[in-house]
Enzyme design. Structure first.
Site, PDB file in Angstrom:
ATOM      1  N   ASP A  91      46.981  44.767  39.060  1.00 46.88           N
ATOM      2  CA  ASP A  91      48.252  44.033  39.134  1.00 46.88           C
ATOM      3  C   ASP A  91      48.639  43.890  40.610  1.00 46.88           C
ATOM      4  O   ASP A  91      48.070  44.560  41.470  1.00 46.88           O
ATOM      5  CB  ASP A  91      49.357  44.775  38.341  1.00 46.88           C
ATOM      6  N   HIS A 106      39.198  47.760  42.371  1.00 47.35           N
ATOM      7  CA  HIS A 106      38.699  47.283  41.068  1.00 47.35           C
ATOM      8  C   HIS A 106      38.994  45.810  40.867  1.00 47.35           C
ATOM      9  O   HIS A 106      38.927  45.301  39.750  1.00 47.35           O
ATOM     10  CB  HIS A 106      39.324  48.106  39.929  1.00 47.35           C
ATOM     11  N   CYS A 114      33.359  32.913  41.366  1.00 40.92           N
ATOM     12  CA  CYS A 114      32.266  32.120  40.790  1.00 40.92           C
ATOM     13  C   CYS A 114      31.006  32.968  40.720  1.00 40.92           C
ATOM     14  O   CYS A 114      30.551  33.517  41.741  1.00 40.92           O
ATOM     15  CB  CYS A 114      31.986  30.881  41.655  1.00 40.92           C
ATOM     16  N   CYS A 117      28.161  31.087  42.990  1.00 39.90           N
ATOM     17  CA  CYS A 117      28.126  30.977  44.472  1.00 39.90           C
ATOM     18  C   CYS A 117      29.017  31.995  45.166  1.00 39.90           C
ATOM     19  O   CYS A 117      29.185  31.955  46.385  1.00 39.90           O
ATOM     20  CB  CYS A 117      28.543  29.561  44.882  1.00 39.90           C
ATOM     21  N   ASN A 198      51.594  62.978  39.544  1.00 44.22           N
ATOM     22  CA  ASN A 198      51.196  62.413  38.255  1.00 44.22           C
ATOM     23  C   ASN A 198      52.151  62.877  37.161  1.00 44.22           C
ATOM     24  O   ASN A 198      52.863  63.876  37.337  1.00 44.22           O
ATOM     25  CB  ASN A 198      49.752  62.848  37.929  1.00 44.22           C
TER      26      ASN A 198
HETATM   27  N1  APR Z   1      54.296  58.302  36.080  1.00 43.74           N
HETATM   28  C1  APR Z   1      53.232  58.928  36.642  1.00 43.74           C
HETATM   29  N2  APR Z   1      52.023  59.037  36.039  1.00 43.74           N
HETATM   30  C2  APR Z   1      51.894  58.464  34.825  1.00 43.74           C
HETATM   31  C3  APR Z   1      52.959  57.788  34.171  1.00 43.74           C
HETATM   32  C4  APR Z   1      54.197  57.712  34.851  1.00 43.74           C
HETATM   33  N3  APR Z   1      55.252  57.097  34.320  1.00 43.74           N
HETATM   34  N4  APR Z   1      52.508  57.354  32.955  1.00 43.74           N
HETATM   35  C5  APR Z   1      51.217  57.735  32.864  1.00 43.74           C
HETATM   36  N5  APR Z   1      50.849  58.413  33.977  1.00 43.74           N
HETATM   37  C6  APR Z   1      49.547  59.001  34.290  1.00 43.74           C
HETATM   38  C7  APR Z   1      48.821  59.583  33.083  1.00 43.74           C
HETATM   39  O1  APR Z   1      49.177  60.953  32.904  1.00 43.74           O
HETATM   40  C8  APR Z   1      47.354  59.433  33.497  1.00 43.74           C
HETATM   41  O2  APR Z   1      46.906  60.593  34.189  1.00 43.74           O
HETATM   42  O3  APR Z   1      48.732  57.952  34.769  1.00 43.74           O
HETATM   43  C9  APR Z   1      47.361  58.241  34.463  1.00 43.74           C
HETATM   44  C10 APR Z   1      46.739  56.986  33.869  1.00 43.74           C
HETATM   45  O4  APR Z   1      45.382  57.263  33.658  1.00 43.74           O
HETATM   46  P1  APR Z   1      44.447  56.087  33.098  1.00 43.74           P
HETATM   47  O5  APR Z   1      45.098  55.446  31.930  1.00 43.74           O
HETATM   48  O6  APR Z   1      43.079  56.683  32.947  1.00 43.74           O
HETATM   49  O7  APR Z   1      44.432  54.998  34.272  1.00 43.74           O
HETATM   50  P2  APR Z   1      43.612  55.068  35.620  1.00 43.74           P
HETATM   51  O8  APR Z   1      43.437  56.478  36.074  1.00 43.74           O
HETATM   52  O9  APR Z   1      44.237  54.111  36.548  1.00 43.74           O
HETATM   53  O10 APR Z   1      42.169  54.480  35.179  1.00 43.74           O
HETATM   54  C11 APR Z   1      41.218  54.334  36.222  1.00 43.74           C
HETATM   55  O11 APR Z   1      39.712  53.259  34.687  1.00 43.74           O
HETATM   56  O12 APR Z   1      39.457  51.847  32.935  1.00 43.74           O
HETATM   57  C12 APR Z   1      39.310  51.953  34.275  1.00 43.74           C
HETATM   58  O13 APR Z   1      39.362  50.195  35.802  1.00 43.74           O
HETATM   59  C13 APR Z   1      40.181  50.968  34.982  1.00 43.74           C
HETATM   60  O14 APR Z   1      41.311  51.229  37.092  1.00 43.74           O
HETATM   61  C14 APR Z   1      41.113  51.827  35.812  1.00 43.74           C
HETATM   62  C15 APR Z   1      40.363  53.137  35.930  1.00 43.74           C
END
Ligand code: APR
Length: 230
Positions: A91, A106, A114, A117, A198
């Protein structure tokens, strides 16, 4: 004059209404990765893959940055040293909040690529298998997203930044996907202070020197305020 490298994941955009991947009801509970997020999936059913990213692009366009995105933009504007955001997110909420130094490892929903090319251009809201490259005319357009099995963008620049980092902070990521999940070890190896912000302990929480848990809109502004006051 400290150098700060920030890794963000879907958790930082959760309170802006964009789904995470591995939380309860997350994107990977709704769609199988092998159906929508691999080169093989795209070759097998490009229409389904385009539909998946078209829906996420529309949702991301409607979303607004939250207090965590704004706090990181404030940090970049006011911190004396360098601030680099390496985001796993596709995003544009960091940019909408005013962050300038952002690396989308990512890829990016607003980018089109494309397959023929390698030309890149601003993605239309809806992409489809019928789309043609504005440069070479090939009917081989795809979202400029890094799929599983593909090499993330900017790895050399990220490695160089981690080697120079004084602080490495990971925000809103589960630490489940490599190579991003190993950045904390690289930063630590080069002597950086490592911090995890987190909602709850990630898979790699024990690898960080400092951890704070809670919603990003609360703990990220708190951390930025403390960092700027140092
Ligand atoms: N505030 C802080 N942390 C949060 C919140 C919040 N409001 N809500 C969720 N989280 C935390 C969750 O606890 C989790 O550890 O965000 C994390 C999201 O983890 P994922 O869903 O695995 O997302 P991400 O780590 O970005 O995934 C990495 O995996 O699928 C691929 O390409 C995709 O970029 C992505 C990559």
């Amino acid at each position: 004059m400290s150098n700060i490298v920030i890794l963000t994941g879907a958790g930082i955009s959760a309170e802006s209404g964009l789904g995470t991947f591995r939380d309860e009801g997350g994107l990977w509970a709704q769609h199988r990765i092998e159906d929508v997020a691999t080169p093989e999936a795209f070759a097998r059913n490009p229409k389904l893959v385009h539909q998946f990213y078209n829906a996420r692009r529309a949702q991301a366009r409607e979303a607004t940055p939250n207090a965590a995105h704004h706090a990181l933009a404030k940090l970049e504007a006011e911190h004396k040293g360098s601030v680099l955001i390496v985001t796993q997110n596709v995003d544009g909420l960091h940019e909408k909040a005013g962050s300038k130094n952002v690396l989308h490892m990512h890829g990016f929903l607003e980018g089109a690529l494309c397959h023929q090319c390698d030309h890149r251009w601003a993605a239309p809201l809806e992409m489809s298998p019928e789309g043609v490259c504005p440069s070479c005319g090939a009917q081989q357009t795809r979202p400029d997203i890094v799929w599983f099995g593909e090499m993330p963008y900017g790895m050399e620049r990220i490695g160089a930044a981690l080697a120079e980092a004084d602080v490495f902070i990971s925000i809103g990521t589960s630490g489940e996907v490599y190579p991003a999940a190993n950045f904390v070890a690289e930063a630590d190896h080069f002597g950086a202070h490592t911090i995890e912000l987190n909602l709850e302990p990630s898979a790699g929480a024990s690898r960080f020197s400092e951890t704070h848990f809670g919603p990003a809109t609360k703990i990220v502004p708190e951390w930025v305020t403390a960092e700027l006051a140092r």
